[in-house]
Write an enzyme that holds these catalytic residues in place. Structure first.
Site, PDB file in Angstrom:
ATOM      1  N   HIS A   1      -7.369  -3.089   9.824  1.00 27.80           N
ATOM      2  CA  HIS A   1      -8.624  -3.760   9.478  1.00 27.80           C
ATOM      3  C   HIS A   1      -9.523  -3.825  10.725  1.00 27.80           C
ATOM      4  O   HIS A   1      -9.746  -4.915  11.263  1.00 27.80           O
ATOM      5  CB  HIS A   1      -8.340  -5.172   8.950  1.00 27.80           C
ATOM      6  CG  HIS A   1      -7.484  -5.244   7.725  1.00 27.80           C
ATOM      7  ND1 HIS A   1      -6.882  -6.413   7.274  1.00 27.80           N
ATOM      8  CD2 HIS A   1      -7.126  -4.288   6.816  1.00 27.80           C
ATOM      9  CE1 HIS A   1      -6.189  -6.184   6.164  1.00 27.80           C
ATOM     10  NE2 HIS A   1      -6.308  -4.893   5.872  1.00 27.80           N
TER      11      HIS A   1
ATOM     12  N   GLU B   1       0.827  -1.220   0.000  1.00 30.17           N
ATOM     13  CA  GLU B   1       0.000   0.000   0.000  1.00 30.17           C
ATOM     14  C   GLU B   1       0.859   1.268   0.000  1.00 30.17           C
ATOM     15  O   GLU B   1       0.386   2.344   0.375  1.00 30.17           O
ATOM     16  CB  GLU B   1      -0.942   0.023   1.217  1.00 30.17           C
ATOM     17  CG  GLU B   1      -1.878  -1.158   1.345  1.00 30.17           C
ATOM     18  CD  GLU B   1      -3.028  -1.179   0.336  1.00 30.17           C
ATOM     19  OE1 GLU B   1      -3.055  -0.313  -0.549  1.00 30.17           O
ATOM     20  OE2 GLU B   1      -3.856  -2.093   0.441  1.00 30.17           O
TER      21      GLU B   1
ATOM     22  N   HIS C   1     -12.812  -3.307   3.394  1.00 34.26           N
ATOM     23  CA  HIS C   1     -11.374  -3.560   3.539  1.00 34.26           C
ATOM     24  C   HIS C   1     -10.821  -3.069   4.889  1.00 34.26           C
ATOM     25  O   HIS C   1     -10.416  -3.877   5.709  1.00 34.26           O
ATOM     26  CB  HIS C   1     -10.616  -2.920   2.362  1.00 34.26           C
ATOM     27  CG  HIS C   1      -9.142  -3.171   2.374  1.00 34.26           C
ATOM     28  ND1 HIS C   1      -8.318  -2.945   1.293  1.00 34.26           N
ATOM     29  CD2 HIS C   1      -8.322  -3.604   3.352  1.00 34.26           C
ATOM     30  CE1 HIS C   1      -7.072  -3.255   1.608  1.00 34.26           C
ATOM     31  NE2 HIS C   1      -7.047  -3.657   2.855  1.00 34.26           N
TER      32      HIS C   1
ATOM     33  N   HIS D   1      -2.758   2.068   8.228  1.00 31.77           N
ATOM     34  CA  HIS D   1      -3.872   1.315   7.628  1.00 31.77           C
ATOM     35  C   HIS D   1      -4.064   0.044   8.432  1.00 31.77           C
ATOM     36  O   HIS D   1      -3.102  -0.686   8.699  1.00 31.77           O
ATOM     37  CB  HIS D   1      -3.552   0.978   6.160  1.00 31.77           C
ATOM     38  CG  HIS D   1      -4.385  -0.143   5.622  1.00 31.77           C
ATOM     39  ND1 HIS D   1      -5.772  -0.107   5.603  1.00 31.77           N
ATOM     40  CD2 HIS D   1      -4.045  -1.356   5.107  1.00 31.77           C
ATOM     41  CE1 HIS D   1      -6.224  -1.233   5.094  1.00 31.77           C
ATOM     42  NE2 HIS D   1      -5.205  -2.014   4.793  1.00 31.77           N
TER      43      HIS D   1
HETATM   44  P1  13P Z   1       1.094  -5.585   3.071  1.00 34.63           P
HETATM   45  O1  13P Z   1       1.485  -6.875   3.746  1.00 34.63           O
HETATM   46  O2  13P Z   1       1.630  -5.480   1.673  1.00 34.63           O
HETATM   47  O3  13P Z   1       1.431  -4.405   3.932  1.00 34.63           O
HETATM   48  O4  13P Z   1      -0.492  -5.606   2.855  1.00 34.63           O
HETATM   49  C1  13P Z   1      -1.398  -5.754   3.920  1.00 34.63           C
HETATM   50  C2  13P Z   1      -2.694  -5.072   3.656  1.00 34.63           C
HETATM   51  O5  13P Z   1      -3.449  -4.846   4.593  1.00 34.63           O
HETATM   52  C3  13P Z   1      -3.045  -4.644   2.278  1.00 34.63           C
HETATM   53  O6  13P Z   1      -4.128  -3.799   2.266  1.00 34.63           O
HETATM   54 ZN    ZN Z   2      -5.402  -3.969   4.113  1.00 33.17          ZN
END
Ligand code: 13P
Ligand code: ZN
Length: 271
Positions: A144, A119, A214, A142
């Site tokens: 989840h 990302e 996401h 970022h």
């Molecule tokens: P990476 O392992 O490339 O950081 O990706 C994890 C992710 O949450 C992608 O949105």
């Molecule tokens: Zn992600």
């Protein structure tokens, strides 16, 4: 082992905080496997010795051109790396990159040639914006968060204004600590420049951005603040969900009560 963190207590302290946040993400269940990623602008800690360090990778494209990032240095989580591993050892689960003079490519300089997160276009686009606006923000995160991602599966909540009003009305602190609310980005391919561009537009208006089906993206002066913004909004989503589990829809504070908080605490309405 030789590490860029050795004998650099200020840089080490900044990455210790990143590691602490990574541990919280895992504990909260927001960081399954390699889920989530982060970057921290560490340019303020860069000395002449680091500037002279040779690249340990080839020249790699960012995917976008970011004029404010020329010569900047970032700590980035590695792609495929786990937050729970980063919590123990940030330099094994991530690396330090130097942005090159074309502002469109970078090289890895320490400790190991760990490839940055997929990302990266989103994170560095936000870093570029944060440098440009002079707000002093250094961190992008970022993750989840379960309840917010669950809400993003219903068209009912995919409207930024509507979702923000619901979350603000769950508990007074949500508005106090996330006064700009949450912006929604329609589903786009993870790691795409399209996702990065849409995220950038939303972060100009909102504290946190929700990627449909996401996760979230937050920014802050440091990683702890970026985490707190996400946590505050996800807590509100959790209260909304808990009421649903009790079998009713949360009433929410009245619009007058929400407005009262904004007025009394003199909360900002824009960045
Ligand atoms: P990476 O392992 O490339 O950081 O990706 C994890 C992710 O949450 C992608 O949105
Ligand atoms: Zn992600």
């Amino acid at each position: 082992m030789k590490s860029i963190l050795n004998n650099r207590p200020a840089l080490k302290a900044a990455l210790d905080e990143v590691a602490e946040v990574a541990g919280y993400l895992w504990q909260k269940g927001w960081a399954e496997r390699n889920g989530g990623n982060l970057t921290l602008n560490i340019t303020e800690f860069i000395d002449d010795e680091i500037k002279a360090m040779p690249a340990i990778s080839g020249v790699l494209p960012i995917g976008v051109t970011l004029p404010n990032l020329k010569g900047c240095y970032f700590y980035c989580k590695g792609t495929g790396k786990r937050m729970r591993d980063l919590a123990r050892d940030p330099m094994a689960a991530g690396s330090v990159v130097r942005i090159l003079d074309d502002c469109a490519s970078y090289e890895i300089i320490a400790d190991l040639p760990v490839m940055p997160t997929s990302e990266l276009p989103s994170h560095l686009s936000l870093q570029d914006y944060m440098l440009g606006c002079g707000c002093g923000y250094k961190a992008t995160l970022h993750t989840h968060p379960i309840e917010l991602v669950a809400m993003s599966h219903s068209k009912e909540y995919l409207d930024s204004e509507r979702l923000t009003q619901i979350l603000w009305s769950m508990i007074p602190e949500t508005l106090a600590f996330a006064p700009l609310g949450i912006g929604v980005v329609p589903y786009a391919l993870p790691s795409s420049v399209e996702l990065a561009d849409a995220t950038l537009e939303q972060i100009k208006r909102y504290d946190v951005v929700l990627w449909e089906k996401h996760g979230t993206v937050a920014v802050g002066p440091d990683m702890m603040e970026a985490f707190d913004q996400t946590d505050v909004l996800n807590k509100a989503a959790n209260i909304f969900m808990t009421a649903k589990n009790f079998g009713f829809t949360a009433e929410g504070m009245t619009p007058e009560s929400v407005q009262e908080i904004r007025t009394v605490f003199n909360l900002p309405t824009h960045r």
